[in-house]
Design an enzyme around this catalytic site. Structure first.
Site, short mmCIF file in Angstrom:
data_model
loop_
_atom_site.label_atom_id
_atom_site.label_comp_id
_atom_site.label_asym_id
_atom_site.label_seq_id
_atom_site.Cartn_x
_atom_site.Cartn_y
_atom_site.Cartn_z
N ASP A 3 8.63 -1.66 -9.76
CA ASP A 3 7.50 -1.43 -10.68
C ASP A 3 7.28 -2.73 -11.43
O ASP A 3 7.81 -2.95 -12.52
CB ASP A 3 7.79 -0.27 -11.63
CG ASP A 3 6.62 0.06 -12.54
OD1 ASP A 3 5.55 -0.59 -12.39
OD2 ASP A 3 6.77 0.95 -13.40
N GLU A 18 5.44 -0.11 -6.43
CA GLU A 18 4.89 -0.84 -5.29
C GLU A 18 5.94 -0.89 -4.17
O GLU A 18 7.13 -0.90 -4.44
CB GLU A 18 4.54 -2.29 -5.67
CG GLU A 18 3.67 -2.43 -6.89
CD GLU A 18 4.46 -2.53 -8.19
OE1 GLU A 18 3.92 -2.11 -9.24
OE2 GLU A 18 5.62 -3.02 -8.16
N ASP A 28 3.93 -0.20 9.19
CA ASP A 28 4.14 -1.65 9.30
C ASP A 28 2.86 -2.49 9.31
O ASP A 28 2.72 -3.43 8.53
CB ASP A 28 4.93 -1.95 10.58
CG ASP A 28 6.15 -1.07 10.73
OD1 ASP A 28 6.50 -0.35 9.78
OD2 ASP A 28 6.77 -1.09 11.81
N GLU A 61 -0.44 -1.28 -5.72
CA GLU A 61 0.29 -0.05 -5.98
C GLU A 61 -0.21 1.00 -4.98
O GLU A 61 -1.41 1.25 -4.90
CB GLU A 61 0.04 0.40 -7.42
CG GLU A 61 0.64 -0.60 -8.42
CD GLU A 61 0.12 -0.45 -9.84
OE1 GLU A 61 0.88 -0.77 -10.78
OE2 GLU A 61 -1.05 -0.06 -10.00
N GLU A 81 6.00 9.39 20.27
CA GLU A 81 5.98 8.74 18.96
C GLU A 81 4.60 8.89 18.32
O GLU A 81 4.48 9.23 17.14
CB GLU A 81 6.34 7.26 19.11
CG GLU A 81 6.48 6.50 17.81
CD GLU A 81 6.97 5.08 18.02
OE1 GLU A 81 7.17 4.38 17.01
OE2 GLU A 81 7.17 4.66 19.17
#
Length: 716
Positions: free
Chosen positions: A455, A463, A489, A520, A690
Site C-alpha cells: 500500500d 497494489e 501476467d 491500484e 487451462e
C-alpha cells in the site's frame, strides 16, 4: 471438533456471519464403476522418452504418486499386455520410462499365446482404476491397476480358465527402457534384476530446466511369488519360477507392485507397505474402491445427470495432479497439471487456494494439506534474507528450492490473496475448528503483509508489486514480477506501453521493503475486502470477538472505497485506478477483473446491475464461451493470447458466483450451461483445459488443468 453437518454458509462481506445449515441430501445410490467409464480418454502409447511440452497422452495417478500410467489401444503391439508408461517425474519434469514397462506374457506347451489376437479386447479407465480385458480361446485375462499408496501402484492379473480342462501356463513379464535422446539424461536410467523382479536406478543429473535426479531415485517391480529375472541391455524378462495351473471354470490371480521413490529413506518406509500389499492385496483393493465410491458420490450428489460425467472427469483430473510430500514440498498438494512440463512438479499459491475449494467437496483432509503446503514456506519474521516480507506466501514452490538448483521456485512475488476464503470453504465442509485455529494467525500475518508492503500511499487501497529479490534487478523485471503477482501476467492493464511501472515502497525508517505498481487494482482490493470478511468470520468462530469486529469495520470501509473510487458510472464497470491521480484507467479497456467486486459482494445493487449488463452482452463478456478475460469490445482483445481474451474458468467462476450473489441466478445458469456446452471437450472425453478461445471454444494451453477442474466442481 468435527461436525457432520455442512454448515456455516452465507458469509456477507464486512458484516455478520450468518450461520445457515446446508442440508445434506440423502446419499445417492452409488453407480457401478462402468457408469463412469472413460470420462477422459486415457489411451495412448509414447513413442519417445520426452513428452511434448504439453503431453498428448492423458494419464492416471492417485494418492499423490509421482508416476502415472495410460492405456494402450487395440492394436498397440508395443504395449499389449501392459499399461502405457509409466510416466515418472524427475523431481520436477515428466518423462516416459517405457512404452509399457511390465507386459505380461502367457505361454502354453512352449508356444506364446498371442494377446493381440484376443477377441474384442477392452481397455477401460474407471474411477480409481485402469482395466484391460483379453478374451482368448479358453482363457480370459484381466489386468487392473490401482494406486495402493503414495508411492506404489498395485497391479492384479486375473487369469480365468473358461474351458472344461485344466490349463498349465508359463507366465512371464517383459519390458524395455525408453532412453532420453540426449546426455546427461540419456545415461540416467539403468536396469537391474532383483530377487523379486526388476528395478530401474537413476544416476545423478542436475539439468535445471529439463531433468533433476539425485542418484537415489528408483522404480521397482516386485512380484508376489518366486520369479527369475534376466536383463539384456535395456530390456528384461521376468518369469514365474513355477508354471501356473488354472482349474476349469476358475480364476487364478497374480499380483505385483510398481513403486517409484526418490530416496533410500522413502524406500525403507515403503518396503513394509509393498510386502503387505503382496500378501494381502484384497484389503488394499477394497479400500481403494470404497474411497473412490465416496469420491464419486460426493462430486455427483445433487448434480444433474447430464453433468455427472463432467464432475467425475474433474475429480479424476484433480486426483491425477495430486503430488505427495517430497523434496522441499512438506505436505501433499495439487500441481496445476501433470501434462505440462512446467506445471508438473510445483505448487502455486492462488492455484492452491482455488483447488482447495474444489477438493474440499470430496476430500477435506487433502484440501487442508494443500493449504498447509504453501504456508509451510510463509516468510518468518526472523528470516535471514527477507525479514521485511514476514507473512508473505511465495508465488511458486517446487521439489527443489534455489539452494538445490531449482530454477522454478519463485519468491519474486506473491499471488492474489484468497487464502482465507479457501480456509473458510474447507472448514465449511469439514467443521474442523482445529484447522481454523492453526491457520488463523498465519492468515492474519499474510493479510497484514499486503498492507505493510503493498500500500504505497497508505490509503487502504493496495497494489500488486514485487519483492526485494535478486531477480527483481531492474524496472522491467519488477514490473513483470508485479504482473505475475496479479496472476494475469500479460493482461493489457499491466502493459508498459500504457504507462505501467513500479514505485519503491519504504518503511518508516526509509528501508526498501518492496515495490508497487503505479496503479491500484480492483480485483486485488476486492479480494482483500472478501478476505477481511472471511477473517472476521474465522475470528468470531474462534471467540476473538474484538478482532472480528475490527475486521468487519475494515471490510465495510474498504467496500465503500472500492464503490466510490473504482466504479465508473459513465461506463457501468469497475477499473483499476492510477496511483498518483486516482483516475480510473478506462482507456485500457474492460477486463474480467471488473466483475470480481460482485463475487466479493462489494458492489452496490445499482453497480451490480450495470456490471450484469456487461456480463450478459454478447459484444462484451457473453461470447460463445462466456467470460473472456478481456471484453470483446476492448481494442486489446486477443482471443488466444493468455490473459488478453481467452476464457479462464476461475474468472468465469467468480463472475457466475457474483451474478448469483446479486440475484441474477437465471443469467448465471444460462451462462454456465453455455460455457460447459461450448468449451471444446468439456462434456465429451476431452481433457479439461487451462483456458479456451471465447469465440470458437477451441482448447488452449495446458491440458488437465487443476483449477479449471476444481471450480467446475465448485459451481455444482
Amino acid at each position: 471438533m468435527r461436525r457432520s453437518l455442512r454448515a456455516l454458509a452465507g458469509l456477507t462481506l464486512g458484516s455478520t456471519l450468518v450461520l445457515t445449515a446446508v442440508p445434506v441430501p440423502p446419499a445417492m445410490a452409488l453407480p457401478g464403476p462402468d457408469g463412469y467409464a472413460d470420462v477422459l480418454d486415457l489411451h495412448g502409447v509414447p513413442a519417445k522418452a520426452l513428452p511434448a511440452e504439453v503431453n498428448e497422452i492423458n494419464v492416471f495417478a492417485d494418492r499423490g504418486a509421482w508416476h502415472a500410467y495410460a492405456l494402450p489401444r487395440p492394436g498397440d503391439e508395443d504395449a499389449c499386455g501392459g499399461f502405457s508408461g509409466p510416466l515418472y517425474i524427475a523431481q520436477e519434469y515428466p518423462w516416459w520410462l517405457s512404452k509399457a514397462f511390465s507386459r505380461i506374457r502367457l505361454r502354453e506347451d512352449g508356444r506364446d499365446i498371442d494377446l493381440g489376437a484376443a477377441r474384442d479386447p477392452r481397455f477401460t479407465a474407471l474411477p480409481g482404476m485402469l482395466r484391460q480385458t483379453y478374451e482368448l480361446p479358453g482363457l480370459r485375462l484381466t489386468l487392473e491397476l490401482r494406486f495402493a499408496s503414495g508411492r506404489t501402484a498395485l497391479v492384479r492379473a486375473h487369469v480365468t480358465n473358461t474351458g472344461h480342462r485344466p490349463r498349465t501356463l508359463q507366465v512371464g513379464w517383459t519390458g524395455s527402457l525408453l532412453r532420453p535422446d540426449k546426455e546427461p539424461m540419456k545415461d540416467a536410467p539403468s536396469l537391474h534384476a532383483t530377487a523379486h523382479g526388476v528395478a530401474v536406478g537413476f544416476a545423478r543429473v542436475r539439468e535445471t530446466w529439463d531433468y533433476l535426479t539425485d542418484g537415489t531415485e528408483r522404480f521397482e517391480i516386485a512380484h508376489d511369488g518366486p520369479v527369475r529375472t534376466t536383463v539384456t541391455g535395456d530390456s528384461y524378462r521376468t518369469d514365474l519360477a513355477r508354471p501356473l495351473t488354472v482349474a476349469p471354470r476358475r480364476p487364478s490371480e497374480l499380483t505385483w507392485t510398481e513403486t517409484y521413490t526418490f530416496t533410500a529413506a522413502e524406500r525403507a518406509r515403503e518396503a513394509p507397505v509393498v510386502g503387505n500389499l503382496l500378501r494381502r492385496p484384497g484389503a488394499a483393493i477394497r479400500s481403494t474402491d470404497e474411497r473412490w465410491r465416496r469420491y464419486v458420490s460426493a462430486v455427483t450428489r445433487g448434480v444433474p445427470a447430464e453433468r455427472r460425467r463432467l464432475a467425475v472427469k474433474a475429480l479424476e483430473t484433480l486426483v491425477t495432479n495430486w503430488r505427495g510430500k517430497a523434496g522441499r514440498l512438506g505436505h501433499d498438494g495439487i500441481t496445476p497439471s501433470i501434462s505440462y512440463k512446467w506445471f508438473t512438479g510445483g505448487l502455486w499459491a492462488w492455484d492452491t487456494w482455488k483447488q482447495a475449494v474444489g477438493v474440499a467437496g470430496f476430500d477435506p483432509a487433502l484440501a487442508e494439506s494443500q493449504i498447509r503446503s504453501m504456508f509451510d514456506h510463509q516468510v518468518a519474521p526472523d528470516s535471514p534474507t527477507r525479514p521485511q516480507d514476514a507473512g508473505m506466501i511465495p508465488d511458486v514452490l517446487f521439489y527443489n528450492d534455489p539452494a538445490r538448483g531449482g530454477g522454478n521456485w519463485n519468491e519474486r512475488n506473491s499471488k492474489p490473496p484468497l487464502a482465507a476464503w479457501a480456509v473458510w470453504e474447507v472448514y465449511r465442509r469439514s467443521g474442523d475448528v482445529r484447522f481454523l485455529r492453526e491457520m488463523y494467525p498465519k492468515l492474519v500475518a499474510y493479510h497484514d503483509w499486503w498492507y505493510r508492503n503493498r500500500d504505497h500511499d497508505g490509503d487502504g487501497l493496495a497494489e500488486y508489486g514485487a519483492t526485494v529479490d535478486p531477480s527483481n534487478d531492474g524496472p522491467e523485471a519488477r514490473r513483470l514480477a508485479a504482473a505475475w503477482e496479479s496472476g494475469m501476467d500479460n493482461a493489457p492493464r499491466f502493459d508498459a506501453a500504457l504507462g505501467t511501472a513500479t514505485v519503491d515502497n519504504r518503511d518508516a525508517a526509509g528501508r526498501l521493503v518492496g515495490y508497487s505498481l503505479n496503479q491500484e487494482s480492483v480485483d486485488l482490493n476486492s479480494y482483500l475486502a472478501a478476505e477481511k470478511g472471511y477473517l472476521a468470520a474465522i475470528a468470531k468462530r474462534l471467540g476473538h470477538r474484538k478482532a472480528s469486529e475490527r475486521l468487519t469495520v475494515q471490510a465495510r470501509t474498504l467496500t465503500a472505497t472500492i464503490q466510490q473510487k473504482m466504479y465508473d458510472p459513465a461506463t457501468g464497470f469497475f477499473y483499476d485506478t492510477d496511483l498518483a491521480s486516482g483516475r480510473r484507467l478506462t482507456d485500457r479497456g474492460r477486463g474480467i477483473e471488473g466483475a470480481v467486486p460482485l463475487w466479493a459482494g462489494v458492489a452496490t445493487r445499482s453497480q451490480a446491475a450495470a456490471v450484469r449488463g456487461k456480463l450478459t452482452d454478447p459484444n462484451e463478456f457473453a461470447t460463445h464461451v462466456p467470460f473472456p478475460t478481456v471484453s470483446k469490445s476492448s481494442p486489446y482483445f486477443a482471443p488466444e493470447k493468455y490473459w488478453r481474451g481467452p476464457v479462464w474458468l476461475d474468472q468465469a467462476y467468480f463472475s457466475l458466483k457474483g451474478l448469483q450473489r446479486y440475484g441474477y441466478g437465471g443469467d448465471a445458469t444460462a451462462l454456465a450451461d453455455r460455457l460447459r456446452g461450448s468449451a471444446a471437450g468439456l462434456l465429451g472425453n476431452g481433457p479439461i483445459m487451462e483456458n479456451y478461445n471465447p469465440l470458437t471454444g477451441a482448447p488452449l494451453n495446458s491440458t488437465n488443468f487443476s483449477w479449471s477442474a476444481a471450480l467446475l466442481l465448485a459451481l455444482d
